[in-house]
Design a protein around this motif. Structure first.
Motif, PDB file in Angstrom:
ATOM      1  N   UNK A  27       0.828  -1.218   0.000  1.00 20.94           N
ATOM      2  CA  UNK A  27       0.000   0.000   0.000  1.00 20.94           C
ATOM      3  C   UNK A  27       0.858   1.262   0.000  1.00 20.94           C
ATOM      4  N   UNK A  28       1.858   1.303   0.865  1.00 23.90           N
ATOM      5  CA  UNK A  28       2.661   2.520   0.984  1.00 23.90           C
ATOM      6  C   UNK A  28       3.481   2.799  -0.290  1.00 23.90           C
ATOM      7  N   UNK A  29       4.207   1.795  -0.864  1.00 26.09           N
ATOM      8  CA  UNK A  29       4.961   2.102  -2.093  1.00 26.09           C
ATOM      9  C   UNK A  29       4.085   2.505  -3.283  1.00 26.09           C
ATOM     10  N   UNK A  30       2.951   1.765  -3.415  1.00 25.06           N
ATOM     11  CA  UNK A  30       2.090   2.085  -4.565  1.00 25.06           C
ATOM     12  C   UNK A  30       1.465   3.472  -4.387  1.00 25.06           C
ATOM     13  N   UNK A  31       0.980   3.736  -3.166  1.00 26.83           N
ATOM     14  CA  UNK A  31       0.412   5.066  -2.926  1.00 26.83           C
ATOM     15  C   UNK A  31       1.482   6.149  -3.073  1.00 26.83           C
ATOM     16  N   UNK A  32       2.701   5.826  -2.627  1.00 25.35           N
ATOM     17  CA  UNK A  32       3.804   6.795  -2.785  1.00 25.35           C
ATOM     18  C   UNK A  32       4.080   7.072  -4.250  1.00 25.35           C
ATOM     19  N   UNK A  33       4.036   6.013  -5.069  1.00 19.47           N
ATOM     20  CA  UNK A  33       4.267   6.207  -6.502  1.00 19.47           C
ATOM     21  C   UNK A  33       3.155   7.063  -7.114  1.00 19.47           C
ATOM     22  N   UNK A  34       1.916   6.787  -6.686  1.00 14.87           N
ATOM     23  CA  UNK A  34       0.790   7.594  -7.205  1.00 14.87           C
ATOM     24  C   UNK A  34       0.967   9.054  -6.799  1.00 14.87           C
ATOM     25  N   UNK A  35       1.350   9.248  -5.530  1.00  9.32           N
ATOM     26  CA  UNK A  35       1.547  10.610  -5.033  1.00  9.32           C
ATOM     27  C   UNK A  35       2.693  11.299  -5.774  1.00  9.32           C
ATOM     28  N   UNK A  36       3.771  10.516  -5.996  1.00 11.57           N
ATOM     29  CA  UNK A  36       4.922  11.090  -6.718  1.00 11.57           C
ATOM     30  C   UNK A  36       4.518  11.507  -8.122  1.00 11.57           C
ATOM     31  N   UNK A  37       3.726  10.647  -8.782  1.00 11.72           N
ATOM     32  CA  UNK A  37       3.291  10.987 -10.136  1.00 11.72           C
ATOM     33  C   UNK A  37       2.373  12.215 -10.109  1.00 11.72           C
ATOM     34  N   UNK A  38       1.497  12.259  -9.098  1.00  6.68           N
ATOM     35  CA  UNK A  38       0.593  13.402  -8.996  1.00  6.68           C
ATOM     36  C   UNK A  38       1.386  14.686  -8.774  1.00  6.68           C
ATOM     37  N   UNK A  39       2.411  14.588  -7.867  1.00  9.77           N
ATOM     38  CA  UNK A  39       3.218  15.771  -7.574  1.00  9.77           C
ATOM     39  C   UNK A  39       3.992  16.202  -8.825  1.00  9.77           C
ATOM     40  N   UNK A  40       4.504  15.197  -9.536  1.00 10.56           N
ATOM     41  CA  UNK A  40       5.251  15.529 -10.761  1.00 10.56           C
ATOM     42  C   UNK A  40       4.330  16.161 -11.803  1.00 10.56           C
ATOM     43  N   UNK A  41       3.123  15.616 -11.918  1.00 13.69           N
ATOM     44  CA  UNK A  41       2.153  16.202 -12.854  1.00 13.69           C
ATOM     45  C   UNK A  41       1.815  17.622 -12.438  1.00 13.69           C
TER      46      UNK A  41
ATOM     47  N   UNK B  67     -14.940   8.455   0.544  1.00 17.63           N
ATOM     48  CA  UNK B  67     -16.389   8.579   0.435  1.00 17.63           C
ATOM     49  C   UNK B  67     -17.092   8.123   1.710  1.00 17.63           C
ATOM     50  N   UNK B  68     -16.559   7.095   2.351  1.00 17.14           N
ATOM     51  CA  UNK B  68     -17.255   6.516   3.504  1.00 17.14           C
ATOM     52  C   UNK B  68     -16.880   7.227   4.803  1.00 17.14           C
ATOM     53  N   UNK B  69     -15.583   7.470   4.998  1.00 16.83           N
ATOM     54  CA  UNK B  69     -15.126   8.007   6.286  1.00 16.83           C
ATOM     55  C   UNK B  69     -14.973   9.517   6.262  1.00 16.83           C
ATOM     56  N   UNK B  70     -14.912  10.141   5.046  1.00 12.27           N
ATOM     57  CA  UNK B  70     -14.735  11.581   4.904  1.00 12.27           C
ATOM     58  C   UNK B  70     -13.436  12.058   5.532  1.00 12.27           C
ATOM     59  N   UNK B  71     -12.407  11.250   5.416  1.00  9.47           N
ATOM     60  CA  UNK B  71     -11.074  11.631   5.927  1.00  9.47           C
ATOM     61  C   UNK B  71     -10.044  11.262   4.871  1.00  9.47           C
ATOM     62  N   UNK B  72      -8.819  11.748   5.120  1.00  7.74           N
ATOM     63  CA  UNK B  72      -7.725  11.353   4.235  1.00  7.74           C
ATOM     64  C   UNK B  72      -7.449   9.853   4.413  1.00  7.74           C
ATOM     65  N   UNK B  73      -7.233   9.115   3.348  1.00  7.75           N
ATOM     66  CA  UNK B  73      -7.202   7.652   3.448  1.00  7.75           C
ATOM     67  C   UNK B  73      -5.880   7.064   3.947  1.00  7.75           C
ATOM     68  N   UNK B  74      -4.810   7.859   3.946  1.00 10.02           N
ATOM     69  CA  UNK B  74      -3.485   7.264   4.187  1.00 10.02           C
ATOM     70  C   UNK B  74      -3.392   6.454   5.481  1.00 10.02           C
TER      71      UNK B  74
END
Lengths: 246, 229
Positions: A27-41, B67-74
């Motif tokens: 979860x953390x690496x994939x979300x980090x990659x998504x965040x990195x791509x979003x930040x880069x975009x 959508x469900x919790x209305x918070x940041x998901x991290x």
């Protein structure tokens, strides 16, 4: 129905381990990659926005500079037009002055040429008239004419001073020039007339000069007495020329 | 056919009896962990098809949490997502011949429900402290504290029973039909069981999110700010 607490505990541990592992390695690496791509975009979009703003500013500056160029061009053209008008005016004035000078010079030249021409024509006319008069007078050369010229010669000698008359008598040979040869009787008559006028007979040498047309002239080395058609016509011509100059 | 209500040990590790659901769950954990390790090993900024799929999975989980919790998901992503993946994999493990889903046994569902119960407390205390967490029991009224307290236990129990009932019933029905009818007859029921298993995994995860969100002492404005951020 039974409830195995060992199974419950082991399954709890299993799921906890899974949550930790997936959280750590998935979860953390994939979300980090998504965040990195979003930040880069976002960075790219921000950079694109800044580039767009810079391009808009550059375009505005270019348009402003272009407007400045146009205004400067108009000013230069206006200045050039004004200078051209001024140069045209100066040139026109110079040309007019030059033309006026040329016109006045031409007029003066024309007047001078006309005057010269008139003088030339008058001189030619005078010479022609003298020539015509000479030819006409030549036809009149005869005893009567020579008598008349002898009379005028005696008058002119009478008008001379006493000393001049004495020098003619004592000064040696006196040349008496006529247009046609004189016979002896005529030479004697002329010698007598001169002796009467001078008080003594001079030593005469009779010469012929057809250029005289008609008349009798006396000439010594120191004295000359003009009395002929030629002298009269020359005097008339001189008077005519003098009149034209005046 | 063994009764699904009885969990018999397969072998013993010293004094610890190890049952079939534990072995199956351990295998699922191992497979998911290995798959996660492989999936996250070669992450690129320009994703391939598989990376796009796992990113879609992560973003779907995040979207559900928002959508469900209305918070940041991290902070909740790992727990909710892992719970969903485990239940989904456990429910679908019946596709493997001879394997019985671990969620068809009460202990596994109880363990999952117990973890949700703990998560409600842990996340609630982490966000609002003990005071804030306990204050959530007094909402909307102080008189409802006993009722909310009882509800916090019963909803966990309902979570456990719902998952157990659905999965166990599917397995039980398939077993009965298989013993009475031919070999191919239970196939439609098995397909239906897969659908039920996927839906139950989703329901369990969504209810876990709802319970955790109720334990968070966040004013609505904070939730909205978090949502907009």
């Amino acid at each position: 129905m039974t409830f195995d607490w060992w199974t419950f505990g082991l399954q709890t541990v299993n799921v906890l381990i899974l949550i930790w592992i997936l959280g750590r390695f998935f979860w953390r690496p994939v979300a980090g990659m998504i965040e990195q791509r979003r930040r880069q975009a976002q960075d790219l979009l921000e950079q694109a926005r800044r580039d767009k703003e810079a391009a808009a500013r550059a375009l505005a500056e270019a348009e402003e500079r272009s407007d400045g160029f146009a205004a400067e061009r108009e000013a230069i053209l206006a200045r050039a037009r004004q200078e051209a008008v001024e140069a045209k005016r100066v040139l026109m004035e110079q040309a007019q002055a030059e033309a006026a000078r040329a016109r006045s010079a031409a007029a003066a030249d024309l007047a001078r040429r006309r005057q010269d021409s008139e003088q030339e024509w008058a001189a030619q006319a005078g010479r022609l008239a003298v020539t015509i008069a000479g030819r006409l007078a030549a036809r009149l050369d005869g005893a009567a004419v020579r008598a008349a010229f002898l009379h005028w010669l005696i008058e002119k000698l009478g008008a001379q001073s006493e000393q001049t008359r004495q020098s003619l008598v004592t000064g040696g040979a006196v040349e008496l020039i006529s247009a046609t040869p004189l016979d002896n009787s005529e030479q004697s008559r002329i010698g007598a007339a001169l002796a009467s006028a001078l008080g003594a007979a001079p030593e005469l040498a009779f010469l012929v000069d057809p250029a005289l047309i008609a008349g009798l002239e006396l000439r010594t080395p120191h004295f000359a007495l003009s009395n002929s058609w030629r002298a009269d016509l020359a005097e008339i011509l001189a008077e005519l020329s003098h009149d034209r100059r005046n | 056919m063994n009764s699904p209500l009885v969990t018999a040990p397969l072998f013993h590790l010293g004094p610890v009896p190890v049952s079939a659901p534990v072995v199956t769950a351990s295998a699922i954990v191992a497979c998911l962990s290995f798959g996660a390790f492989l999936a996250s090993r070669r992450l690129r900024l320009v994703p391939g098809a598989f990376q796009a799929f796992i990113e879609l999975l992560v973003e779907s989980v995040d979207s559900q949490i928002r959508d469900t919790m209305r918070v940041e998901p991290a902070p909740y992503r790992a727990f909710i997502g892992s719970l969903f993946l485990f239940i989904f994999a456990a429910n679908w493990s019946s596709l493997v011949p001879g394997v019985e889903p671990p969620t068809a046994h009460l202990e596994t569902d109880a363990a999952l429900a117990f973890l949700v119960f703990l998560a409600v407390i842990v996340f609630g205390v982490r966000v609002g402290g003990w005071r804030g967490y306990l204050a959530t029991f007094a909402k909307p009224n102080l008189l409802l504290v006993p009722l909310n307290f009882v509800e916090s236990l019963t909803r966990i129990f309902s979570l456990l029973v719902r998952l157990f009932g659905n999965v166990m019933s599917g397995v039980f029905v398939i077993g009965i039909v298989l013993s009475l009818a031919g070999l191919l007859v239970p196939i439609p029921l098995m397909a239906l069981d897969l659908l039920t298993g996927a839906v139950q995994a989703y329901i369990f995860a969504v209810l876990a999110m709802v319970f955790i969100a109720e334990g968070l002492d966040l004013p609505p404005s904070d939730k909205l700010e978090k949502e907009t951020s």
